[in-house]
Design a protein around this motif. Structure first.
Motif, PDB file in Angstrom:
ATOM      1  N   ASN A 224       6.933 -21.485 -14.281  1.00  0.00           N
ATOM      2  CA  ASN A 224       5.642 -21.638 -13.582  1.00  0.00           C
ATOM      3  C   ASN A 224       5.809 -21.897 -12.082  1.00  0.00           C
ATOM      4  O   ASN A 224       4.840 -22.231 -11.400  1.00  0.00           O
ATOM      5  CB  ASN A 224       4.817 -22.758 -14.224  1.00  0.00           C
ATOM      6  N   ILE A 225       7.026 -21.738 -11.567  1.00  0.00           N
ATOM      7  CA  ILE A 225       7.217 -21.851 -10.126  1.00  0.00           C
ATOM      8  C   ILE A 225       6.372 -20.807  -9.399  1.00  0.00           C
ATOM      9  O   ILE A 225       5.984 -20.987  -8.247  1.00  0.00           O
ATOM     10  CB  ILE A 225       8.720 -21.688  -9.764  1.00  0.00           C
ATOM     11  N   GLU A 226       6.044 -19.715 -10.106  1.00  0.00           N
ATOM     12  CA  GLU A 226       5.229 -18.662  -9.494  1.00  0.00           C
ATOM     13  C   GLU A 226       3.789 -19.113  -9.276  1.00  0.00           C
ATOM     14  O   GLU A 226       3.056 -18.494  -8.492  1.00  0.00           O
ATOM     15  CB  GLU A 226       5.255 -17.407 -10.362  1.00  0.00           C
ATOM     16  N   ASN A 227       3.374 -20.197  -9.939  1.00  0.00           N
ATOM     17  CA  ASN A 227       2.012 -20.706  -9.747  1.00  0.00           C
ATOM     18  C   ASN A 227       1.856 -21.458  -8.433  1.00  0.00           C
ATOM     19  O   ASN A 227       0.731 -21.747  -8.015  1.00  0.00           O
ATOM     20  CB  ASN A 227       1.629 -21.620 -10.907  1.00  0.00           C
ATOM     21  N   MET A 228       2.962 -21.799  -7.779  1.00  0.00           N
ATOM     22  CA  MET A 228       2.910 -22.512  -6.505  1.00  0.00           C
ATOM     23  C   MET A 228       2.736 -21.465  -5.404  1.00  0.00           C
ATOM     24  O   MET A 228       3.680 -21.086  -4.713  1.00  0.00           O
ATOM     25  CB  MET A 228       4.170 -23.348  -6.327  1.00  0.00           C
ATOM     26  N   ARG A 229       1.522 -21.008  -5.244  1.00  0.00           N
ATOM     27  CA  ARG A 229       1.230 -19.837  -4.415  1.00  0.00           C
ATOM     28  C   ARG A 229       1.354 -20.097  -2.922  1.00  0.00           C
ATOM     29  O   ARG A 229       1.313 -19.148  -2.127  1.00  0.00           O
ATOM     30  CB  ARG A 229      -0.187 -19.327  -4.712  1.00  0.00           C
ATOM     31  N   PHE A 230       1.497 -21.369  -2.509  1.00  0.00           N
ATOM     32  CA  PHE A 230       1.585 -21.684  -1.088  1.00  0.00           C
ATOM     33  C   PHE A 230       2.997 -22.100  -0.677  1.00  0.00           C
ATOM     34  O   PHE A 230       3.245 -22.362   0.489  1.00  0.00           O
ATOM     35  CB  PHE A 230       0.603 -22.802  -0.726  1.00  0.00           C
ATOM     36  N   LEU A 249      11.370 -15.717  -7.716  1.00  0.00           N
ATOM     37  CA  LEU A 249      11.750 -16.348  -6.460  1.00  0.00           C
ATOM     38  C   LEU A 249      12.008 -15.323  -5.364  1.00  0.00           C
ATOM     39  O   LEU A 249      11.925 -15.635  -4.174  1.00  0.00           O
ATOM     40  CB  LEU A 249      12.997 -17.214  -6.662  1.00  0.00           C
ATOM     41  N   PHE A 250      12.320 -14.101  -5.763  1.00  0.00           N
ATOM     42  CA  PHE A 250      12.605 -13.054  -4.782  1.00  0.00           C
ATOM     43  C   PHE A 250      11.363 -12.259  -4.389  1.00  0.00           C
ATOM     44  O   PHE A 250      11.342 -11.648  -3.323  1.00  0.00           O
ATOM     45  CB  PHE A 250      13.682 -12.111  -5.332  1.00  0.00           C
ATOM     46  N   ASP A 251      10.344 -12.247  -5.235  1.00  0.00           N
ATOM     47  CA  ASP A 251       9.103 -11.557  -4.858  1.00  0.00           C
ATOM     48  C   ASP A 251       7.914 -12.514  -4.812  1.00  0.00           C
ATOM     49  O   ASP A 251       6.762 -12.120  -4.980  1.00  0.00           O
ATOM     50  CB  ASP A 251       8.812 -10.385  -5.796  1.00  0.00           C
ATOM     51  N   HIS A 252       8.214 -13.800  -4.573  1.00  0.00           N
ATOM     52  CA  HIS A 252       7.179 -14.825  -4.463  1.00  0.00           C
ATOM     53  C   HIS A 252       6.256 -14.502  -3.287  1.00  0.00           C
ATOM     54  O   HIS A 252       6.716 -14.039  -2.230  1.00  0.00           O
ATOM     55  CB  HIS A 252       7.845 -16.193  -4.261  1.00  0.00           C
ATOM     56  N   PRO A 253       4.962 -14.749  -3.393  1.00  0.00           N
ATOM     57  CA  PRO A 253       4.021 -14.342  -2.340  1.00  0.00           C
ATOM     58  C   PRO A 253       4.123 -15.112  -1.040  1.00  0.00           C
ATOM     59  O   PRO A 253       3.588 -14.651  -0.019  1.00  0.00           O
ATOM     60  CB  PRO A 253       2.654 -14.559  -2.994  1.00  0.00           C
ATOM     61  N   SER A 254       4.774 -16.284  -1.031  1.00  0.00           N
ATOM     62  CA  SER A 254       4.805 -17.065   0.205  1.00  0.00           C
ATOM     63  C   SER A 254       6.185 -17.653   0.534  1.00  0.00           C
ATOM     64  O   SER A 254       6.394 -18.121   1.654  1.00  0.00           O
ATOM     65  CB  SER A 254       3.782 -18.211   0.139  1.00  0.00           C
ATOM     66  N   LEU A 255       7.122 -17.646  -0.395  1.00  0.00           N
ATOM     67  CA  LEU A 255       8.407 -18.335  -0.208  1.00  0.00           C
ATOM     68  C   LEU A 255       9.211 -17.679   0.913  1.00  0.00           C
ATOM     69  O   LEU A 255       9.482 -16.478   0.879  1.00  0.00           O
ATOM     70  CB  LEU A 255       9.201 -18.314  -1.511  1.00  0.00           C
ATOM     71  N   GLU A 256       9.625 -18.495   1.894  1.00  0.00           N
ATOM     72  CA  GLU A 256      10.370 -18.004   3.047  1.00  0.00           C
ATOM     73  C   GLU A 256      11.803 -18.528   3.095  1.00  0.00           C
ATOM     74  O   GLU A 256      12.681 -17.870   3.654  1.00  0.00           O
ATOM     75  CB  GLU A 256       9.655 -18.389   4.350  1.00  0.00           C
ATOM     76  N   GLN A 257      12.029 -19.705   2.550  1.00  0.00           N
ATOM     77  CA  GLN A 257      13.365 -20.301   2.601  1.00  0.00           C
ATOM     78  C   GLN A 257      13.730 -20.834   1.221  1.00  0.00           C
ATOM     79  O   GLN A 257      13.040 -21.708   0.691  1.00  0.00           O
ATOM     80  CB  GLN A 257      13.406 -21.423   3.641  1.00  0.00           C
ATOM     81  N   LEU A 258      14.805 -20.320   0.644  1.00  0.00           N
ATOM     82  CA  LEU A 258      15.238 -20.702  -0.697  1.00  0.00           C
ATOM     83  C   LEU A 258      16.695 -21.126  -0.646  1.00  0.00           C
ATOM     84  O   LEU A 258      17.562 -20.345  -0.239  1.00  0.00           O
ATOM     85  CB  LEU A 258      15.059 -19.533  -1.669  1.00  0.00           C
ATOM     86  N   THR A 259      16.971 -22.370  -1.061  1.00  0.00           N
ATOM     87  CA  THR A 259      18.325 -22.903  -1.063  1.00  0.00           C
ATOM     88  C   THR A 259      18.653 -23.439  -2.448  1.00  0.00           C
ATOM     89  O   THR A 259      18.070 -24.428  -2.897  1.00  0.00           O
ATOM     90  CB  THR A 259      18.483 -24.035  -0.026  1.00  0.00           C
ATOM     91  N   LEU A 260      19.585 -22.752  -3.131  1.00  0.00           N
ATOM     92  CA  LEU A 260      20.010 -23.135  -4.486  1.00  0.00           C
ATOM     93  C   LEU A 260      21.518 -23.320  -4.551  1.00  0.00           C
ATOM     94  O   LEU A 260      22.109 -23.240  -5.638  1.00  0.00           O
ATOM     95  CB  LEU A 260      19.565 -22.067  -5.492  1.00  0.00           C
ATOM     96  N   LYS A 279       9.101 -12.189   0.930  1.00  0.00           N
ATOM     97  CA  LYS A 279       8.811 -12.880   2.184  1.00  0.00           C
ATOM     98  C   LYS A 279      10.009 -13.715   2.649  1.00  0.00           C
ATOM     99  O   LYS A 279       9.935 -14.384   3.679  1.00  0.00           O
ATOM    100  CB  LYS A 279       7.597 -13.802   2.002  1.00  0.00           C
ATOM    101  N   LEU A 280      11.103 -13.687   1.886  1.00  0.00           N
ATOM    102  CA  LEU A 280      12.244 -14.543   2.195  1.00  0.00           C
ATOM    103  C   LEU A 280      12.865 -14.200   3.554  1.00  0.00           C
ATOM    104  O   LEU A 280      13.105 -13.026   3.859  1.00  0.00           O
ATOM    105  CB  LEU A 280      13.302 -14.433   1.108  1.00  0.00           C
TER     106      LEU A 280
END
Length: 400
Positions: A224-230, A249-260, A279-280
């Motif tokens: 459900n991380i995809e529900n966090m639309r902002f 996480l790669f086609d998320h509508p707003s995610l710009e910075q991902l650190t795993l 948007k990454l």
């Protein structure tokens, strides 16, 4: 007296009248609410007096004058802001950046009109008081950089006005409580603690920035991380997360910075759009257990400018798309300003476009792989020798 002069005179008299009325109203509303004064006294008495340095904020709290009545004087100014609309209620209490030790008093919950509570960067210890969850007007809560331990109170789910929560750099443990009712929360930092369990599936969908870096989170990232639309920034590095890195996480509508980075992920899912709508801008998946060929779709991410896949178990040849995105200037899409591929099992020749890269043009690292002829003469080969032939062949039959 002319008509114009008469009008000006009347206007001036009216302004004087308004000024007098405002002063009277200001004076009437400036007395501190008695219960709030008692809370402030409890806070000062609860702090180890030896940690109150001369000249520090609490050293001025002598209570000889009414705090809200003297809010703009040198007496009792620091750390306190009063609400002038609702007579004498504390609106802001901030005593951050001191060396105060002791525990957080339960009586802080009596500051019923408090909007902002700042206790950052002290030496406060003990557990976070459960009763803080009753501060229904609280919008900002800063408890970071202390020595607090124990769990995050489940009562925090009652802080429905909360917009910013910072509890990083403590010794907080236990699992994340349900914070799903915090519909206004946009910033949450719980990094550098000992929080265990999984990534909470009940986080507010309003979040813009989420960091739970350097804890003990395990398991998978919830779907459900995809529900966090902002959501724009997500940092879950330095945990023990495993399983797949979700395609969302790669086609998320707003995610710009991902650190795993620094986890135990072993596989990543390919997004259905092959990264074309991503948007990454920055992606760090280093220090995991990812296997297989380098994911070609990452070179199709139009905005991606920083990619780190260091210290995984990737093999195969470096895709030409990676080399082109790093070496060839682009107009409509971003080039790789950072491309870190060291510490894998990549083999074959260095792609031609990379051979023309000049130091300083982009940060590229291919060290510690199985590449054919990657001498230190190329800046992107510096920082570690290529693996031995024995190590490369023992990794898998795919390496020639």
């Amino acid at each position: 007296m002319s008509k114009l002069s008469s009008t000006l005179y009347l206007c001036l008299r009216f302004l004087v009248f308004l000024n007098t009325i405002s002063k009277l109203l200001f004076a009437a509303n400036s007395r501190t609410y008695p219960a709030d004064i008692q809370v402030l006294k409890d806070l000062k008495h609860g702090v180890d007096h030896r940690s109150i340095a001369p000249g520090s904020c609490l050293s001025f709290w002598d209570f000889s004058l009414d705090p809200c009545d003297n809010i703009f004087t040198e007496h009792f100014t620091c750390g306190l802001r009063c609400d002038r609309i609702v007579s004498g209620y504390a609106r802001t209490l901030d005593v951050s950046d001191n060396s105060f030790s002791g525990s957080i008093p339960d009586s802080l919950s009596n500051l019923t009109r408090l909007r902002r509570l700042g206790l950052s960067r002290n030496s406060l210890s003990g557990e976070i008081p459960v009763i803080l969850g009753s501060l229904s007007h609280l919008e900002e809560l800063y408890l970071d950089s202390n020595h607090l331990h124990g769990p995050i109170p489940s009562s925090f789910n009652n802080l429905t006005s909360l917009r910013r929560l910072e509890i990083q750099q403590n010794d907080i443990s236990g699992e994340f409580p349900d914070l799903g009712s915090l519909k206004n929360l946009y910033f949450l930092d719980a990094s550098d603690n000992n929080i265990s369990g999984g990534v909470p599936a009940t986080l507010p969908t309003s979040l813009v920035e989420l960091s739970i870096r350097n804890n003990k989170l395990g398991g998978n990232i919830p779907d459900n991380i995809e529900n966090m639309r902002f959501l724009q920034v997500l940092d879950l590095s330095h945990n023990i997360l495993s399983g797949s890195i979700l395609s969302v996480l790669f086609d998320h509508p707003s995610l710009e910075q991902l650190t795993l980075s620094y986890n135990n992920f072993s596989y990543l899912e390919v997004p259905g759009d092959k990264g074309l709508n991503s948007k990454l801008i920055a992606l760090d998946l280093s220090y995991n257990k990812l296997r297989g060929f380098l994911p070609a779709f990452m070179a199709s991410m139009a905005k991606l400018a920083a990619l780190s896949l260091e210290h995984n178990k990737f093999t195969g040849m470096i895709p030409a798309q990676y080399a082109l995105k790093a070496a060839v200037p682009r107009t409509n899409t971003s080039s790789f300003e950072r491309l870190l591929l060291g510490g894998n099992y990549l083999f074959g020749p260095i792609p031609g476009p990379l051979l023309g890269l000049k130091p300083g043009s982009a940060q590229v690292s291919l060290a510690d792989n199985c590449l054919y002829r990657c001498p230190d003469a190329f800046f992107f080969c510096q920082g570690g020798d290529q693996k031995s032939l024995v190590d490369c062949k023992s990794f898998g039959p795919a390496i020639p």
